[in-house]
Design a protein around this motif. Structure first.
Motif, PDB file in Angstrom:
ATOM      1  N   LEU A 151       0.813  -1.210   0.000  1.00 49.76           N
ATOM      2  CA  LEU A 151       0.000   0.000   0.000  1.00 49.76           C
ATOM      3  C   LEU A 151       0.853   1.271   0.000  1.00 49.76           C
ATOM      4  N   ARG A 152       0.201   2.383  -0.322  1.00 43.22           N
ATOM      5  CA  ARG A 152       0.853   3.705  -0.289  1.00 43.22           C
ATOM      6  C   ARG A 152       0.648   4.302   1.100  1.00 43.22           C
ATOM      7  N   VAL A 153       1.749   4.515   1.803  1.00 41.37           N
ATOM      8  CA  VAL A 153       1.657   4.883   3.222  1.00 41.37           C
ATOM      9  C   VAL A 153       2.454   6.157   3.496  1.00 41.37           C
ATOM     10  N   GLY A 154       1.806   7.138   4.122  1.00 35.73           N
ATOM     11  CA  GLY A 154       2.508   8.325   4.584  1.00 35.73           C
ATOM     12  C   GLY A 154       3.307   7.990   5.832  1.00 35.73           C
ATOM     13  N   VAL A 155       4.619   8.253   5.781  1.00 33.22           N
ATOM     14  CA  VAL A 155       5.508   7.808   6.861  1.00 33.22           C
ATOM     15  C   VAL A 155       6.204   8.969   7.572  1.00 33.22           C
ATOM     16  N   GLY A 156       5.731  10.200   7.351  1.00 34.55           N
ATOM     17  CA  GLY A 156       6.380  11.348   7.970  1.00 34.55           C
ATOM     18  C   GLY A 156       7.569  11.817   7.147  1.00 34.55           C
ATOM     19  N   GLN A 157       7.977  13.048   7.376  1.00 35.00           N
ATOM     20  CA  GLN A 157       9.134  13.581   6.663  1.00 35.00           C
ATOM     21  C   GLN A 157      10.417  12.900   7.137  1.00 35.00           C
ATOM     22  N   ALA A 158      11.457  12.979   6.313  1.00 34.33           N
ATOM     23  CA  ALA A 158      12.681  12.202   6.550  1.00 34.33           C
ATOM     24  C   ALA A 158      13.274  12.426   7.931  1.00 34.33           C
ATOM     25  N   ASP A 159      13.276  13.660   8.419  1.00 32.68           N
ATOM     26  CA  ASP A 159      13.892  13.975   9.708  1.00 32.68           C
ATOM     27  C   ASP A 159      12.846  14.193  10.804  1.00 32.68           C
ATOM     28  N   THR A 166       4.870   1.406  -0.457  1.00 31.91           N
ATOM     29  CA  THR A 166       5.270   2.636  -1.144  1.00 31.91           C
ATOM     30  C   THR A 166       5.265   3.734  -0.101  1.00 31.91           C
ATOM     31  N   ALA A 167       6.449   4.026   0.424  1.00 33.43           N
ATOM     32  CA  ALA A 167       6.577   4.997   1.522  1.00 33.43           C
ATOM     33  C   ALA A 167       6.597   6.412   0.959  1.00 33.43           C
ATOM     34  N   VAL A 168       5.669   7.226   1.427  1.00 32.13           N
ATOM     35  CA  VAL A 168       5.571   8.614   0.985  1.00 32.13           C
ATOM     36  C   VAL A 168       5.942   9.510   2.163  1.00 32.13           C
ATOM     37  N   GLN A 169       6.988  10.300   1.998  1.00 29.70           N
ATOM     38  CA  GLN A 169       7.500  11.112   3.101  1.00 29.70           C
ATOM     39  C   GLN A 169       6.743  12.433   3.206  1.00 29.70           C
ATOM     40  N   VAL A 170       5.602  12.364   3.856  1.00 32.89           N
ATOM     41  CA  VAL A 170       4.783  13.565   4.095  1.00 32.89           C
ATOM     42  C   VAL A 170       4.374  13.600   5.558  1.00 32.89           C
ATOM     43  N   GLY A 171       4.164  14.811   6.050  1.00 34.88           N
ATOM     44  CA  GLY A 171       3.759  14.992   7.440  1.00 34.88           C
ATOM     45  C   GLY A 171       2.283  15.293   7.569  1.00 34.88           C
ATOM     46  N   ILE A 172       1.897  15.711   8.766  1.00 30.79           N
ATOM     47  CA  ILE A 172       0.490  15.953   9.074  1.00 30.79           C
ATOM     48  C   ILE A 172      -0.061  17.163   8.329  1.00 30.79           C
ATOM     49  N   ASP A 173       0.808  17.975   7.748  1.00 31.09           N
ATOM     50  CA  ASP A 173       0.351  19.125   6.975  1.00 31.09           C
ATOM     51  C   ASP A 173      -0.212  18.724   5.614  1.00 31.09           C
ATOM     52  N   LYS A 174       0.213  17.558   5.089  1.00 28.57           N
ATOM     53  CA  LYS A 174      -0.222  17.121   3.754  1.00 28.57           C
ATOM     54  C   LYS A 174      -0.934  15.773   3.756  1.00 28.57           C
ATOM     55  N   PRO A 185      -3.310  14.189   5.568  1.00 34.08           N
ATOM     56  CA  PRO A 185      -4.779  14.067   5.610  1.00 34.08           C
ATOM     57  C   PRO A 185      -5.433  14.342   4.261  1.00 34.08           C
ATOM     58  N   ARG A 186      -5.009  15.394   3.617  1.00 35.54           N
ATOM     59  CA  ARG A 186      -5.593  15.732   2.316  1.00 35.54           C
ATOM     60  C   ARG A 186      -5.305  14.642   1.282  1.00 35.54           C
ATOM     61  N   MET A 187      -4.097  14.080   1.321  1.00 32.64           N
ATOM     62  CA  MET A 187      -3.727  13.034   0.369  1.00 32.64           C
ATOM     63  C   MET A 187      -4.525  11.752   0.619  1.00 32.64           C
ATOM     64  N   LEU A 188      -4.803  11.449   1.882  1.00 27.93           N
ATOM     65  CA  LEU A 188      -5.596  10.262   2.188  1.00 27.93           C
ATOM     66  C   LEU A 188      -7.028  10.424   1.672  1.00 27.93           C
ATOM     67  N   LEU A 189      -7.609  11.567   1.925  1.00 25.96           N
ATOM     68  CA  LEU A 189      -8.995  11.799   1.529  1.00 25.96           C
ATOM     69  C   LEU A 189      -9.161  11.897   0.010  1.00 25.96           C
ATOM     70  N   SER A 190      -8.100  12.280  -0.676  1.00 23.44           N
ATOM     71  CA  SER A 190      -8.184  12.387  -2.138  1.00 23.44           C
ATOM     72  C   SER A 190      -7.775  11.099  -2.846  1.00 23.44           C
ATOM     73  N   PHE A 208      -1.764   6.597   6.626  1.00 22.45           N
ATOM     74  CA  PHE A 208      -0.604   7.393   7.058  1.00 22.45           C
ATOM     75  C   PHE A 208      -0.401   7.233   8.560  1.00 22.45           C
ATOM     76  N   PHE A 209       0.855   7.366   8.946  1.00 15.85           N
ATOM     77  CA  PHE A 209       1.234   7.338  10.354  1.00 15.85           C
ATOM     78  C   PHE A 209       1.410   8.767  10.850  1.00 15.85           C
ATOM     79  N   TRP A 210       1.052   8.962  12.112  1.00 13.27           N
ATOM     80  CA  TRP A 210       1.268  10.257  12.761  1.00 13.27           C
ATOM     81  C   TRP A 210       1.564   9.996  14.230  1.00 13.27           C
ATOM     82  N   SER A 211       2.492  10.763  14.789  1.00 14.79           N
ATOM     83  CA  SER A 211       2.807  10.683  16.206  1.00 14.79           C
ATOM     84  C   SER A 211       2.578  12.058  16.811  1.00 14.79           C
ATOM     85  N   GLY A 212       1.587  12.168  17.691  1.00 18.54           N
ATOM     86  CA  GLY A 212       1.270  13.473  18.257  1.00 18.54           C
ATOM     87  C   GLY A 212       0.399  13.361  19.482  1.00 18.54           C
ATOM     88  N   GLY A 213       0.226  14.479  20.153  1.00 16.11           N
ATOM     89  CA  GLY A 213      -0.637  14.518  21.320  1.00 16.11           C
ATOM     90  C   GLY A 213      -2.095  14.316  20.929  1.00 16.11           C
TER      91      GLY A 213
END
Length: 362
Positions: free
Chosen positions: A178-186, A209-217, A219-224, A230-235
């Protein structure tokens, strides 16, 4: 207890009392008495006055630290994270409080990729303070690591695997192909995600298929339809995830609890991850009233041993004192607690922060 503040108050009170005693007889009256008194009486009056002045000087020396609470007024840089992330929102609110806590110090916020990028910025001197996850701090082995210090343990980040509500993904193991958002490289997200894939028996570079995007992009990519997950680590809750959980664009959160045991078996650095549960009300429209098992990691407020002690002491006080106000807008900040703030493993406390915690110790 703020001893310098108490010292200034007591010193001022003693000065007023001494001035009152002298004023009671007046300067001329005091001189007349000195001239009129017998030599023995004159010596006793002089001794009393000298003793009072000495006591005042000793009190001021003991209670008011040398140099007072002065601190550098140079601009201060705080590295936060990606747009729409919790680091960014927390930083914006803290910046507002620092206008009062650090008068005369301009605070500049810097957008970054996340924890890994933040640590690099601080050790290189490009930023003065930052927020970083404990696992990313422990994983950093570059130049300047021994210079790193912590001001406080803040709140925990929760690892979140987000998929469309009709997705058949029930575990990270189901992400193969699958195409998975994995966060930006750093970012800290990328670091944890890579480890989670390993715990799931997958190679992030080959099996998805690892896509290096963060929480700024992401959500929109998932919905489209550009991402399958996508993975996200946050409060909790993260506003960008909560905004997706609507009746029109529904999502669900996938449990990661089945990977915890394997993750902990992968080495001592995995000890920074703890088993956790996202409560049912974290994203009520995305969880169907169900709690979700996952992992969590602590966030630290980080600087270096080069930071001025008085500046760090004031900033640390502001972080603790602002908890309730910031917590009304960033719910994760409600977990900032004086009793746990000193547990900053893997970093030692900065000397200025340690001084603050000693001053408020019951």
């Amino acid at each position: 207890m703020d001893l310098s503040h108490l010292g200034r108050r007591l010193a001022a009170r003693l000065r007023r009392r001494l001035a009152g005693l002298v004023g009671a007889v007046g300067v001329r009256g005091a001189l007349s008495r000195l001239n009129a008194d017998a030599p023995g009486g004159r010596r006793r009056l002089v001794q009393v006055l000298l003793a009072a002045v000495s006591a005042l000087a000793l009190l001021v020396w003991w209670l008011v630290p040398t140099g007072g609470s002065s601190y550098p007024k140079a601009p201060l840089s705080l590295a936060t994270g990606v747009a729409n992330g919790v680091y960014e929102k927390y930083g914006l609110l803290l910046k507002s409080d620092l206008r009062t806590a650090l008068p005369g110090v301009p605070v500049n916020l810097v957008h970054t990729q996340g924890s890994v990028d933040n640590i690099k910025r601080v050790v290189s001197g490009r930023s003065d303070f930052t927020i970083a996850a404990a696992d990313a701090v422990a994983n950093y082995n570059g130049p300047g690591k021994s210079d790193l210090r912590a001001c406080a343990r803040l709140y925990d980040d929760y690892m979140q695997l987000v998929v469309p509500s009709d997705s058949k993904v029930a575990s990270a193991r189901d992400l193969r192909g699958l195409r998975v958002g994995v966060g930006q490289a750093d970012s800290g997200v990328n670091l944890i995600t890579r480890r989670l894939f390993a715990a799931a028996g997958l190679n992030m570079s080959k099996d998805v298929t690892a896509v290096q995007v963060g929480i700024d992009k992401a959500p929109r990519m998932l919905l489209s339809g550009q991402l399958d997950a996508f993975f996200w680590s946050g409060g909790l809750p993260t506003a960008a995830v909560a905004a997706m959980a609507t009746p029109v664009a529904r999502i669900k959160l996938v449990q990661l609890g089945d990977l915890v045991a394997k993750l902990h078996s992968m080495g001592p650095q995995m000890a920074y991850y703890r088993q956790a549960v996202m409560p049912a009300d974290a994203y009520p429209k995305a969880q169907n009233g169900q709690a979700v098992a996952t992992i969590a990691v602590a966030n630290l407020l980080v600087t270096t041993d080069r930071a001025d002690n008085n500046l760090v002491e004031r900033l640390t006080r502001a972080v603790i004192d602002s908890r309730d106000a910031i917590g009304k807008k960033v719910h994760a900040a409600q977990l900032v607690d004086l009793r746990t703030a000193v547990f900053t493993d893997p970093l030692p406390l900065h000397a200025g922060a340690a001084r603050y915690y000693r001053s408020v110790k019951p």
